[in-house]
Design an enzyme around this catalytic site. Structure first.
Site, mmCIF file in Angstrom:
data_model
loop_
_atom_site.group_PDB
_atom_site.id
_atom_site.type_symbol
_atom_site.label_atom_id
_atom_site.label_comp_id
_atom_site.label_asym_id
_atom_site.label_seq_id
_atom_site.Cartn_x
_atom_site.Cartn_y
_atom_site.Cartn_z
ATOM 1 N N LYS A 133 -1.835 16.125 -10.202
ATOM 2 C CA LYS A 133 -0.675 16.002 -12.044
ATOM 3 C C LYS A 133 -0.119 16.892 -11.815
ATOM 4 C CE LYS A 133 -2.618 11.879 -11.508
ATOM 5 N NZ LYS A 133 -1.130 10.914 -12.009
ATOM 6 N N ASN A 148 3.014 4.531 -11.454
ATOM 7 C CA ASN A 148 1.409 4.793 -12.141
ATOM 8 C C ASN A 148 0.467 5.352 -11.411
ATOM 9 O OD1 ASN A 148 -0.164 3.931 -14.404
ATOM 10 N ND2 ASN A 148 -0.342 2.239 -13.107
ATOM 11 N N TYR A 158 -7.006 16.316 -7.439
ATOM 12 C CA TYR A 158 -6.142 15.376 -7.845
ATOM 13 C C TYR A 158 -5.796 16.404 -9.118
ATOM 14 C CZ TYR A 158 -5.933 12.674 -12.149
ATOM 15 O OH TYR A 158 -5.491 11.325 -13.441
ATOM 16 N N ASP A 181 0.668 -0.895 -0.041
ATOM 17 C CA ASP A 181 -0.269 0.512 -0.072
ATOM 18 C C ASP A 181 0.658 1.271 -0.108
ATOM 19 O OD1 ASP A 181 -1.859 2.347 0.180
ATOM 20 O OD2 ASP A 181 -2.637 0.416 1.881
HETATM 21 N N1 LIG Z 1 -7.857 6.603 -16.988
HETATM 22 C C1 LIG Z 1 -7.072 8.053 -16.824
HETATM 23 O O1 LIG Z 1 -8.600 8.405 -17.329
HETATM 24 C C2 LIG Z 1 -5.987 8.463 -16.476
HETATM 25 C C3 LIG Z 1 -6.121 9.519 -17.520
HETATM 26 C C4 LIG Z 1 -5.140 10.597 -16.952
HETATM 27 C C5 LIG Z 1 -3.841 9.427 -16.183
HETATM 28 N N2 LIG Z 1 -4.178 8.845 -15.567
HETATM 29 C C6 LIG Z 1 -3.733 8.374 -14.047
HETATM 30 O O2 LIG Z 1 -2.954 7.068 -14.829
HETATM 31 C C7 LIG Z 1 -2.204 5.966 -13.971
HETATM 32 C C8 LIG Z 1 -2.669 5.078 -13.371
HETATM 33 O O3 LIG Z 1 -4.598 5.153 -13.606
HETATM 34 P P1 LIG Z 1 -5.714 3.724 -14.297
HETATM 35 O O4 LIG Z 1 -6.600 4.854 -14.996
HETATM 36 O O5 LIG Z 1 -4.690 2.768 -15.051
HETATM 37 O O6 LIG Z 1 -6.564 3.552 -13.080
HETATM 38 P P2 LIG Z 1 -7.320 2.030 -11.795
HETATM 39 O O7 LIG Z 1 -7.196 1.462 -13.477
HETATM 40 O O8 LIG Z 1 -7.442 2.468 -11.074
HETATM 41 O O9 LIG Z 1 -5.590 1.548 -12.026
HETATM 42 C C9 LIG Z 1 -5.003 2.786 -10.705
HETATM 43 C C10 LIG Z 1 -3.467 1.993 -10.575
HETATM 44 O O10 LIG Z 1 -3.426 1.665 -9.036
HETATM 45 C C11 LIG Z 1 -3.086 1.169 -7.551
HETATM 46 N N3 LIG Z 1 -3.067 1.756 -6.885
HETATM 47 C C12 LIG Z 1 -4.490 3.052 -6.476
HETATM 48 N N4 LIG Z 1 -4.272 2.940 -4.509
HETATM 49 C C13 LIG Z 1 -2.832 2.551 -4.124
HETATM 50 C C14 LIG Z 1 -1.983 2.334 -3.442
HETATM 51 N N5 LIG Z 1 -3.028 2.741 -1.956
HETATM 52 N N6 LIG Z 1 -0.788 1.547 -3.316
HETATM 53 C C15 LIG Z 1 -0.507 1.041 -4.440
HETATM 54 N N7 LIG Z 1 -1.263 0.945 -5.440
HETATM 55 C C16 LIG Z 1 -2.470 1.653 -5.250
HETATM 56 C C17 LIG Z 1 -4.110 0.019 -7.934
HETATM 57 O O11 LIG Z 1 -4.569 -1.318 -7.449
HETATM 58 P P3 LIG Z 1 -4.715 -1.459 -6.581
HETATM 59 O O12 LIG Z 1 -6.170 -0.794 -5.934
HETATM 60 O O13 LIG Z 1 -4.896 -2.689 -6.525
HETATM 61 O O14 LIG Z 1 -4.224 -1.003 -4.491
HETATM 62 C C18 LIG Z 1 -4.371 0.109 -9.522
HETATM 63 O O15 LIG Z 1 -3.180 -0.547 -9.850
HETATM 64 C C19 LIG Z 1 -2.903 7.038 -12.172
HETATM 65 O O16 LIG Z 1 -1.581 7.997 -12.262
HETATM 66 C C20 LIG Z 1 -4.232 8.229 -13.031
HETATM 67 O O17 LIG Z 1 -3.976 9.507 -11.842
HETATM 68 C C21 LIG Z 1 -5.549 8.386 -15.382
#
Ligand SMILES: NC(=O)c1ccc[n+]([C@@H]2O[C@H](COP(=O)([O-])OP(=O)(O)OC[C@H]3O[C@@H](n4cnc5c(N)ncnc54)[C@H](OP(=O)(O)O)[C@@H]3O)[C@@H](O)[C@H]2O)c1
Length: 256
Positions: free
Chosen positions: A155, A86, A151, A60
């Site tokens: 970023k 990430n 958020y 975590d």
């Molecule tokens: N999707 C979009 O539209 C978008 C756009 C711009 C940027 N982003 C960025 O892309 C990155 C990945 O997001 P995603 O879109 O792939 O979302 P996602 O599917 O929700 O993935 C988020 C990941 O972060 C992990 N995580 C969350 N809390 C955590 C913690 N306390 N410790 C360790 N791991 C943790 C989650 O795993 P667990 O729950 O298993 O811990 C999951 O693997 C993020 O930084 C997000 O801000 C996303």
């Protein structure tokens, strides 16, 4: 021998896709909280890629003992080749009404942990005069976003920080990229309580395209990677439209 790549937030979405696309070139160490998801992904990758080895660390990254252990592991890994910072999440709502502890955890994960891990990786990479760090920011880093204030600010920090570190690190042969995706299909929106249908189809990308663009653009050694023409145009527009308007527009979308 293949180098090691650490990917945080590898249990779903963009992080899982980084694992899929890097598995042929690196030994992977996948980090997230969900042990069973990590376990099955590692199993799948090891079956597909006999030429490299995947493993996982269930951590975590908002908990100090896990952060310290993660950073020590990165700093002391003599075979470190890449770090993908990430893991991250977003909260949505009027700031005054949101749970402050959750906002502070978001800053911890999206910013403070990323900064600590970047520091540990750079110390290691400086000894090797090589290495790659990808910090996942967002096109949200270019806007203030009412109703998603924390958020967007996290970023903006990640992008600014990564751009600066990019310059410092390149003299040591280290490449640091800020990846700025726009709307990308993943678990992110459901976790944040965002309705995907509030955003038109043309604004969305899938994580495959986002990650392949990021990996391809490592070749050109740019500080910033914005995947997709729509996202690039949206960011370009922020140079011409006053921030008083862009933040109102962002606020209207987030308030929905
Ligand atoms: N999707 C979009 O539209 C978008 C756009 C711009 C940027 N982003 C960025 O892309 C990155 C990945 O997001 P995603 O879109 O792939 O979302 P996602 O599917 O929700 O993935 C988020 C990941 O972060 C992990 N995580 C969350 N809390 C955590 C913690 N306390 N410790 C360790 N791991 C943790 C989650 O795993 P667990 O729950 O298993 O811990 C999951 O693997 C993020 O930084 C997000 O801000 C996303």
């Amino acid at each position: 021998m293949k180098k090691n790549a650490y990917i945080t937030g590898a249990s779903s979405g963009i992080g899982e896709e980084f694992a899929n696309q890097l598995a042929a070139s690196y030994n992977l160490i996948l980090v997230a909280r969900n042990k069973s998801k990590l376990e099955s992904l590692v199993k799948e990758l090891n079956l597909k890629h006999s030429e490299s080895k995947a493993s996982f660390l269930p951590l975590d990254l908002t908990e100090s003992k896990d952060i310290i252990s993660f950073c020590k592991t990165i700093e002391n890994d003599s075979n470190l080749g890449m770090l993908v910072n990430n893991a991250g999440y977003g909260t949505v709502g009027e700031f005054a009404e949101l749970d402050i502890q959750e906002e502070l955890r978001e800053i911890q994960l999206n910013v403070t942990t990323l900064v600590s891990a970047t520091h540990s990786a750079l110390k290691n990479f400086k000894k090797q005069n090589t290495g790659i760090i990808i910090n996942v920011a967002s096109i949200a880093s270019y806007l203030a976003a009412p109703y998603s204030a924390t958020y967007a600010a996290t970023k903006a920090y990640v992008r600014s920080f990564t751009e600066s570190i990019h310059e410092e690190a390149k003299v040591h042969g280290i490449l640091v990229q800020a990846l700025c995706p726009g709307l990308t299909h993943s678990d992110f929106h459901q976790r944040a309580g965002i309705e995907k249908k509030d955003f038109p189809n043309f604004m969305w990308m899938n994580s495959k395209e986002v990650v392949s663009t990021s990996i391809k653009s490592l070749k050109s050694k740019q500080a910033i990677c914005i995947p997709g023409g729509v996202n690039q145009s949206a960011v370009g527009l922020t140079n011409f439209i006053p921030s008083s308007l862009t933040r109102k527009f962002a606020g209207m979308l987030m308030k929905k």
